[in-house]
Scaffold this motif. Sequence first.
Motif, PDB file in Angstrom:
ATOM      1  N   LYS A  94       0.882  -1.083   0.521  1.00  0.00           N
ATOM      2  CA  LYS A  94       0.146   0.196  -0.186  1.00  0.00           C
ATOM      3  C   LYS A  94       0.913   1.442   0.029  1.00  0.00           C
ATOM      4  N   LYS A  95       2.354   1.266   0.268  1.00  0.00           N
ATOM      5  CA  LYS A  95       3.021   2.485   0.357  1.00  0.00           C
ATOM      6  C   LYS A  95       2.742   2.905   1.496  1.00  0.00           C
ATOM      7  N   GLU A  96       2.526   2.680   2.329  1.00  0.00           N
ATOM      8  CA  GLU A  96       1.499   3.570   3.582  1.00  0.00           C
ATOM      9  C   GLU A  96       3.362   3.557   4.462  1.00  0.00           C
ATOM     10  N   VAL A  97       3.772   4.172   5.498  1.00  0.00           N
ATOM     11  CA  VAL A  97       4.418   4.153   6.642  1.00  0.00           C
ATOM     12  C   VAL A  97       3.691   5.022   7.831  1.00  0.00           C
ATOM     13  N   PHE A  98       3.594   4.383   8.650  1.00  0.00           N
ATOM     14  CA  PHE A  98       3.383   5.362   9.879  1.00  0.00           C
ATOM     15  C   PHE A  98       4.191   4.870  11.122  1.00  0.00           C
ATOM     16  N   LYS A  99       4.457   5.861  11.443  1.00  0.00           N
ATOM     17  CA  LYS A  99       5.144   6.151  12.585  1.00  0.00           C
ATOM     18  C   LYS A  99       4.948   6.188  13.833  1.00  0.00           C
ATOM     19  N   ALA A 100       5.488   5.370  14.569  1.00  0.00           N
ATOM     20  CA  ALA A 100       5.683   4.807  15.973  1.00  0.00           C
ATOM     21  C   ALA A 100       5.372   6.241  16.632  1.00  0.00           C
ATOM     22  N   GLY A 101       4.932   5.915  17.617  1.00  0.00           N
ATOM     23  CA  GLY A 101       5.365   7.029  19.427  1.00  0.00           C
ATOM     24  C   GLY A 101       5.569   6.354  19.935  1.00  0.00           C
ATOM     25  N   GLU A 102       4.646   6.560  21.348  1.00  0.00           N
ATOM     26  CA  GLU A 102       4.408   6.143  22.382  1.00  0.00           C
ATOM     27  C   GLU A 102       4.232   5.219  22.520  1.00  0.00           C
ATOM     28  N   LYS A 103       5.983   4.181  23.067  1.00  0.00           N
ATOM     29  CA  LYS A 103       4.949   2.724  23.485  1.00  0.00           C
ATOM     30  C   LYS A 103       4.930   2.581  25.246  1.00  0.00           C
ATOM     31  N   LYS A 104       4.043   1.545  25.248  1.00  0.00           N
ATOM     32  CA  LYS A 104       3.019   1.808  26.896  1.00  0.00           C
ATOM     33  C   LYS A 104       2.603   0.355  26.477  1.00  0.00           C
ATOM     34  N   LEU A 105       3.758  -0.518  27.618  1.00  0.00           N
ATOM     35  CA  LEU A 105       3.810  -1.604  28.517  1.00  0.00           C
ATOM     36  C   LEU A 105       2.459  -1.647  29.504  1.00  0.00           C
ATOM     37  N   VAL A 106       0.978  -1.938  29.211  1.00  0.00           N
ATOM     38  CA  VAL A 106       0.093  -1.412  30.192  1.00  0.00           C
ATOM     39  C   VAL A 106       0.033  -2.129  31.229  1.00  0.00           C
ATOM     40  N   TYR A 107      -0.075  -4.345  31.173  1.00  0.00           N
ATOM     41  CA  TYR A 107       0.475  -4.537  31.609  1.00  0.00           C
ATOM     42  C   TYR A 107       1.318  -5.705  31.209  1.00  0.00           C
ATOM     43  N   SER A 108       1.295  -6.319  32.256  1.00  0.00           N
ATOM     44  CA  SER A 108       2.489  -7.675  32.326  1.00  0.00           C
ATOM     45  C   SER A 108       2.092  -8.249  33.607  1.00  0.00           C
ATOM     46  N   PHE A 109       2.075  -9.983  33.008  1.00  0.00           N
ATOM     47  CA  PHE A 109       2.135 -10.923  34.504  1.00  0.00           C
ATOM     48  C   PHE A 109       3.229 -11.949  34.141  1.00  0.00           C
ATOM     49  N   ALA A 110       3.979 -12.151  35.264  1.00  0.00           N
ATOM     50  CA  ALA A 110       4.767 -13.474  35.229  1.00  0.00           C
ATOM     51  C   ALA A 110       3.938 -14.571  34.992  1.00  0.00           C
ATOM     52  N   SER A 111       3.306 -14.771  35.310  1.00  0.00           N
ATOM     53  CA  SER A 111       2.309 -16.104  35.515  1.00  0.00           C
ATOM     54  C   SER A 111       0.997 -15.811  35.513  1.00  0.00           C
ATOM     55  N   TYR A 112       0.180 -16.670  34.770  1.00  0.00           N
ATOM     56  CA  TYR A 112      -0.773 -17.293  34.396  1.00  0.00           C
ATOM     57  C   TYR A 112      -1.425 -17.104  36.534  1.00  0.00           C
ATOM     58  N   LYS A 113      -0.831 -17.630  37.143  1.00  0.00           N
ATOM     59  CA  LYS A 113      -0.865 -17.400  38.776  1.00  0.00           C
ATOM     60  C   LYS A 113      -0.996 -16.146  39.074  1.00  0.00           C
ATOM     61  N   GLU A 114      -0.485 -15.310  38.752  1.00  0.00           N
ATOM     62  CA  GLU A 114      -0.315 -14.097  39.157  1.00  0.00           C
ATOM     63  C   GLU A 114      -1.533 -12.849  39.023  1.00  0.00           C
ATOM     64  N   LEU A 115      -2.436 -14.023  37.549  1.00  0.00           N
ATOM     65  CA  LEU A 115      -3.029 -13.088  36.933  1.00  0.00           C
ATOM     66  C   LEU A 115      -4.677 -13.857  37.767  1.00  0.00           C
ATOM     67  N   ALA A 116      -4.142 -14.626  37.815  1.00  0.00           N
ATOM     68  CA  ALA A 116      -5.938 -15.451  38.577  1.00  0.00           C
ATOM     69  C   ALA A 116      -5.465 -14.986  40.180  1.00  0.00           C
TER      70      ALA A 116
END
Length: 282
Positions: A94-116
Amino acid sequence: MQIAHLEITLAGDEKGNIPSYQMGSLFHGWLMERVSPDYARLLHQSEMKPFSQYVEKKGQEAIWHISALDRTACQEIIVPLLEEDFSCIEIRHKKEVFKAGEKKLVYSFASYKELADRYYLESTPSRVVKMEMVTPVSFRSGGEYQIFPSLHLIYQNLINRWNQFADKVSLEEKNLAATLAEHSFISGYRLETRYFPLEKIFIPAFAGRMSIKIAAPSPMVALINMLLGYSAFSGLGIKTSLGMGGVRVIEEKRGEWSGKRQAILKIHSSRKFLMIKYSYGD
């Protein structure tokens, strides 16, 4: 890090074009070009993908949401996108280029147990859950597309995803989706039909908002909250790696449910999983 949700702000291209949800499959293609060849082959062979992604247009910019559902996906997908050398997305044909701005790691969990634990340690779990289907959601059942929300299909879809990727916390109760559907109902909705473009076809789906009320004892309420909350990472329905099924979840606090029929949630733990069983009494 086993579960993660990353949001990347994208600016419009030189012509002022803003990315939208219809470009989800194109963003998927770009992403597959960046992962290692071995991992790309593994994903191609996997029926259920360990990540989801979708594009949300907001005014004169867009937010690209990417979630990883296991450790390998976190390393192959999330970590490279956080590196400084990633600065734009180029959609070549499509010949389109989109520049990336802010990058935000909104959530991160070490394990599924941590999420539970996040849900099971809540003293008063939410009895009303509001969901916003940001990008079109659809299910396949009986060989047909299902374009109206069914709680049984929603719960079964999320249980399948959870059990596929959770290594030490799984939901093993027989007919669990049906049990959860019996104790909750859709109390309101504002939905519309949407069609998601994929190659030369348009997949019928729905988008909008709905509210789910839960009439159950606290442990079951926590379980439903956990599954619906998980949809913000896993996506909901079909084609979630291609941009469908992007979901935002809002929980509302409510008082304790009182009913003549009560349930006791027994959680049996072992080294590998939690088996959830229900027993009912008068």
